[in-house]
Design an enzyme around this catalytic site. Structure first.
Site, mmCIF file in Angstrom:
data_model
loop_
_atom_site.group_PDB
_atom_site.id
_atom_site.type_symbol
_atom_site.label_atom_id
_atom_site.label_comp_id
_atom_site.label_asym_id
_atom_site.label_seq_id
_atom_site.Cartn_x
_atom_site.Cartn_y
_atom_site.Cartn_z
ATOM 1 C CG LEU A 1 -1.361 -8.626 0.577
ATOM 2 C CD1 LEU A 1 -2.763 -8.348 1.100
ATOM 3 C CD2 LEU A 1 -1.380 -8.867 -0.929
ATOM 4 C CE LYS B 1 10.065 -6.043 8.483
ATOM 5 N NZ LYS B 1 11.330 -6.602 8.021
ATOM 6 C CE LYS C 1 6.122 -1.181 3.589
ATOM 7 N NZ LYS C 1 5.860 -2.560 3.908
HETATM 8 P P1 NAD Z 1 6.412 -7.386 -3.602
HETATM 9 O O1 NAD Z 1 5.998 -6.045 -4.081
HETATM 10 O O2 NAD Z 1 7.515 -8.125 -4.278
HETATM 11 O O3 NAD Z 1 5.130 -8.387 -3.569
HETATM 12 C C1 NAD Z 1 3.850 -8.009 -3.197
HETATM 13 C C2 NAD Z 1 2.873 -8.895 -3.986
HETATM 14 O O4 NAD Z 1 1.541 -8.603 -3.540
HETATM 15 C C3 NAD Z 1 2.916 -8.648 -5.488
HETATM 16 O O5 NAD Z 1 3.130 -9.875 -6.172
HETATM 17 C C4 NAD Z 1 1.544 -8.042 -5.796
HETATM 18 O O6 NAD Z 1 1.052 -8.396 -7.083
HETATM 19 C C5 NAD Z 1 0.710 -8.656 -4.686
HETATM 20 N N1 NAD Z 1 -0.519 -7.932 -4.404
HETATM 21 C C6 NAD Z 1 -0.696 -6.597 -4.201
HETATM 22 N N2 NAD Z 1 -1.990 -6.335 -3.940
HETATM 23 C C7 NAD Z 1 -2.648 -7.521 -3.983
HETATM 24 C C8 NAD Z 1 -3.998 -7.895 -3.807
HETATM 25 N N3 NAD Z 1 -4.940 -6.995 -3.545
HETATM 26 N N4 NAD Z 1 -4.325 -9.200 -3.927
HETATM 27 C C9 NAD Z 1 -3.366 -10.127 -4.204
HETATM 28 N N5 NAD Z 1 -2.060 -9.831 -4.387
HETATM 29 C C10 NAD Z 1 -1.719 -8.538 -4.288
HETATM 30 O O7 NAD Z 1 6.739 -7.194 -2.047
HETATM 31 P P2 NAD Z 1 7.655 -8.133 -1.115
HETATM 32 O O8 NAD Z 1 9.068 -7.705 -1.255
HETATM 33 O O9 NAD Z 1 7.254 -9.557 -1.308
HETATM 34 O O10 NAD Z 1 7.164 -7.611 0.324
HETATM 35 C C11 NAD Z 1 5.900 -7.989 0.887
HETATM 36 C C12 NAD Z 1 5.849 -7.454 2.314
HETATM 37 O O11 NAD Z 1 6.944 -8.003 3.070
HETATM 38 C C13 NAD Z 1 6.002 -5.927 2.414
HETATM 39 O O12 NAD Z 1 5.178 -5.454 3.434
HETATM 40 C C14 NAD Z 1 7.475 -5.746 2.746
HETATM 41 O O13 NAD Z 1 7.703 -4.537 3.448
HETATM 42 C C15 NAD Z 1 7.742 -6.959 3.616
HETATM 43 N N6 NAD Z 1 9.129 -7.461 3.636
HETATM 44 C C16 NAD Z 1 9.877 -7.541 2.488
HETATM 45 C C17 NAD Z 1 11.191 -8.036 2.556
HETATM 46 C C18 NAD Z 1 12.064 -8.163 1.330
HETATM 47 O O14 NAD Z 1 13.274 -8.405 1.483
HETATM 48 N N7 NAD Z 1 11.526 -8.028 0.111
HETATM 49 C C19 NAD Z 1 11.711 -8.466 3.773
HETATM 50 C C20 NAD Z 1 10.912 -8.399 4.914
HETATM 51 C C21 NAD Z 1 9.618 -7.893 4.834
#
Ligand code: NAD
Length: 296
Positions: free
Chosen positions: A65, A170, A245
């Site tokens: 999330l 992280k 964030k």
């Molecule tokens: P994103 O915004 O693409 O995806 C988040 C998903 O969570 C969305 O599909 C949203 O609809 C869903 N969501 C939100 N609230 C929800 C709920 N209550 N119930 C069910 N689903 C819900 O984000 P992301 O890029 O996939 O990143 C996710 C996490 O991973 C974050 O914490 C981010 O910091 C971390 N991260 C991201 C990357 C990257 O390259 N994108 C790399 C490493 C870590």
């Protein structure tokens, strides 16, 4: 093979969940966005109507999330922990505040559930390729239980320490990433403003002492790397607001430990300006557009 509930199918969660389906696990998935769910059901996962529905009968629950408020919202406020069956392993892969991770882990423990924080590094490319790095906080025994599943999504698995320690590591990594990406964008803009071809300069830096993850895999300049978000209009990837964030989490950690992070704070201000200018939803490498005047 395990029965896995996977909640949060965004840029990272969807490719991670797809790798678990490909490995033969039975996945039940939930996301607030129906489009995100569809990619997984097309691949053979079962769609659940809610997070509570998804965790019914699961051996393992995985969440991916956006931020602390979503993780606390799902596990504590919606009381998902109260719906998870005894003996289930809970793995949160989101990047959130260490205090939030500890709070949820303690609540899980109080209900007799094993839980680890397992934030990841490696970007959407690493998630798709199954080569992520997992940075785990929590009991060693819970990590060993999680390991066979984590290995289907990643290549490197580190145990940083107790609950929340995965998040601390992280956050340090991502503060450095934010600084390096902004620095790479600045250097490329300087070179281009002085007549260099961005691809030629990138090739030089990638084999010189300024090289880093951005110059090797995630170049911020459009057209330099075909598969990087910069060459796809900065769509997908790792959002500016997610980087903001993480830099905010670094600032909070610095305040609580009386640490000086002048470069981390400068990077946070740069991404904040960029987000406030309307780019919050773009990939974070679009920070190069702050230097757009040099590009025009
Ligand atoms: P994103 O915004 O693409 O995806 C988040 C998903 O969570 C969305 O599909 C949203 O609809 C869903 N969501 C939100 N609230 C929800 C709920 N209550 N119930 C069910 N689903 C819900 O984000 P992301 O890029 O996939 O990143 C996710 C996490 O991973 C974050 O914490 C981010 O910091 C971390 N991260 C991201 C990357 C990257 O390259 N994108 C790399 C490493 C870590």
């Amino acid at each position: 093979m395990s029965s896995i509930a996977f909640i949060g199918l965004g840029n990272m969660g969807a490719p991670m969940a797809l790798n678990l389906v490909k490995a033969g696990h039975a996945l039940t998935v939930f996301d607030l966005s129906p489009n995100a769910v569809r990619q997984l059901t097309d691949a053979g996962a079962r769609a659940a109507g809610s997070a509570a529905d998804a965790v019914k009968g699961a051996d393992i629950v995985i969440t991916m999330l956006p931020a602390s408020k979503h993780v606390e919202g799902v596990y504590l406020e919606q009381d998902l922990l109260g719906q998870i069956g005894a003996g289930t392993l809970v793995i949160d892969c989101s990047t959130i505040a260490p205090d939030s991770a500890r709070k949820v882990a303690q609540a899980a423990q109080a209900r007799g559930l094993e839980m680890i924080d397992a934030p990841v590094s490696g970007g959407t490319g690493g998630a798709a390729a199954g080569t992520l790095t997992f940075i785990v906080g929590g009991p060693q025994a819970a990590l060993e239980r999680a390991r066979p599943v984590l290995e289907k999504m990643g290549k490197n698995i580190f145990h940083a320490g107790d609950a929340g320690a995965g998040q601390v590591a992280k956050i340090c990594n991502n503060m450095l990433l934010g600084i390096l990406m902004a620095g790479t964008a600045e250097a490329l803009a300087l070179g281009v403003a002085n007549g260099l071809d961005p691809k030629v300069l990138s090739d030089i830096v990638a084999k010189s002492s300024g090289r880093n993850w951005a110059t090797e895999l995630y170049n911020p300049w459009p057209g330099v790397m075909e598969h990087a978000p910069a060459s796809k209009g900065y769509a997908g990837g790792f959002g500016v607001d997610l980087m903001l964030k993480d830099l905010g989490l670094a600032a909070e950690s610095a305040l609580s430990s009386r640490s000086a992070i002048p470069l981390g704070e400068l990077a946070r201000n740069l991404y904040s300006l960029h987000s406030n200018g309307g780019s919050g939803g773009l990939d974070f490498s679009s920070i190069v557009n702050l230097y757009a005047s040099e590009r025009d």
